[in-house]
Design an enzyme around this catalytic site. Structure first.
Site, PDB file in Angstrom:
ATOM      1  N   ARG A  25      18.216  13.146 -11.989  1.00 47.78           N
ATOM      2  CA  ARG A  25      17.970  13.254 -13.429  1.00 47.78           C
ATOM      3  C   ARG A  25      18.237  14.689 -13.843  1.00 47.78           C
ATOM      4  O   ARG A  25      17.679  15.627 -13.260  1.00 47.78           O
ATOM      5  CB  ARG A  25      16.525  12.885 -13.734  1.00 47.78           C
ATOM      6  N   LEU A  55      14.722  16.288  -4.322  1.00 46.94           N
ATOM      7  CA  LEU A  55      14.561  16.551  -5.752  1.00 46.94           C
ATOM      8  C   LEU A  55      15.001  15.341  -6.552  1.00 46.94           C
ATOM      9  O   LEU A  55      16.007  14.705  -6.229  1.00 46.94           O
ATOM     10  CB  LEU A  55      15.393  17.768  -6.179  1.00 46.94           C
ATOM     11  N   ASP A  56      14.252  15.011  -7.604  1.00 48.51           N
ATOM     12  CA  ASP A  56      14.689  13.931  -8.484  1.00 48.51           C
ATOM     13  C   ASP A  56      15.076  14.434  -9.866  1.00 48.51           C
ATOM     14  O   ASP A  56      15.794  13.754 -10.587  1.00 48.51           O
ATOM     15  CB  ASP A  56      13.622  12.840  -8.602  1.00 48.51           C
ATOM     16  N   THR A  57      14.582  15.623 -10.266  1.00 45.13           N
ATOM     17  CA  THR A  57      14.889  16.170 -11.578  1.00 45.13           C
ATOM     18  C   THR A  57      15.360  17.614 -11.439  1.00 45.13           C
ATOM     19  O   THR A  57      14.721  18.413 -10.757  1.00 45.13           O
ATOM     20  CB  THR A  57      13.650  16.137 -12.495  1.00 45.13           C
TER      21      THR A  57
END
Length: 286
Positions: A89, A55-57
């Site tokens: 993020r 996951l990045d966000t």
């Protein structure tokens, strides 16, 4: 990849999340229209890190996820710090329109969270950003003002977005309790939009005035921060929400509002880096 968390704390020992991340977890799964919903997967200390790695966000609701009232959810501060350290993020969303983003920053910090205003997407902000995005009062609705029924925080957000405001708290209305007084009512022709959020001072006289603006002033917009009809405040008691006021004005004016929630005539999607992700989340497309 996007993960949104709302309605209950994921910072406990386990959490139900959709398998393969096709749709976000929600307290109300029936609101999603996507057909790719899979059975929930129970996370534990082994599976959670593997999920987070991809996951990045991450999008967080606030009340009930990070705090309850003025009480921090256990381990919430530490978990967000860990995610920032891992380069994630973070965005924070709330339907509560009682505060501006700057006021929310103060609340976050008072509870031990380090958050920037640019990471917060509140319903007061989306209402202001929506009007700004359509050029309200400038390229469209030139010279028009927004009639606000809401909090000082909403007033701040509208002003910061360049929207000229007529504050409903300052309206000097007579008691509009008979036909004659209603017929004598004079409308401010500068009004080009009625913006309705959390407003415990909303009265029948204000309802009369706002509905007359929407019915009689050409092209007058109806913008609502959210449609939540009730909020649980503890001990089994429900507090009427902004949606109760919106529903009353909607019926009185016979006009659908532009709102920040899916399932209505439109969804507010201001030009914030995370808002397109959020819109897809609300609409069940993520």
């Amino acid at each position: 990849m996007l993960l949104a968390l709302r309605g209950s704390s994921y910072l406990r020992s386990s959490l139900s999340l959709p398998h393969k991340h096709t749709v976000v977890h929600s307290a109300s799964p029936a609101t999603f229209t996507s057909t790719s919903v899979a059975l929930p997967q129970q996370l534990d200390k082994l599976s959670a890190p593997a999920l987070l790695e991809h996951l990045d966000t991450l999008i967080f609701d606030c009340d009930g996820v990070l705090w309850r009232g003025n009480d921090v959810i256990p381990n919430a501060v530490e978990a967000l710090h860990l995610m920032r350290t891992a380069g994630k993020r973070l965005l924070f969303v709330t339907n509560n329109s009682s505060k501006s983003r700057k006021q929310y920053v103060s609340k976050f910090k008072s509870l031990g969270f380090e958050v920037e205003a640019s990471e917060i997407i509140s319903s007061s902000y989306t209402a202001a950003a929506y009007l700004s995005s359509i050029g309200f009062g400038q390229t469209s609705y030139s010279g028009k003002h927004a009639l606000l029924f809401g909090s000082p925080g909403m007033h701040d957000e509208l002003t910061e977005a360049g929207v000229q405001v007529i504050d409903g708290r300052d309206l000097q209305l007579p008691l509009l309790d008979d036909v004659q007084s209603m017929l004598q009512l004079q409308l401010d022709e500068r009004i080009g939009a009625v913006v309705l959020g959390w407003d415990p001072t909303f009265t029948y006289s204000k309802l009369v005035y706002a509905s007359a603006c929407l019915r009689e002033l050409p092209g007058c917009l109806f913008v609502a921060t959210n449609m939540d009809h009730a909020d649980c405040i503890g001990n089994g008691r429900m507090m009427p929400g902004t949606g109760t006021l919106v529903s009353a004005l909607q019926v009185a004016a016979d006009q659908q509002p532009v709102s920040g929630k899916a399932g209505h005539s439109a969804v507010l999607v201001p030009a914030h880096p995370g808002c397109k992700l959020l819109a897809r989340y609300w609409l069940g497309l993520e």
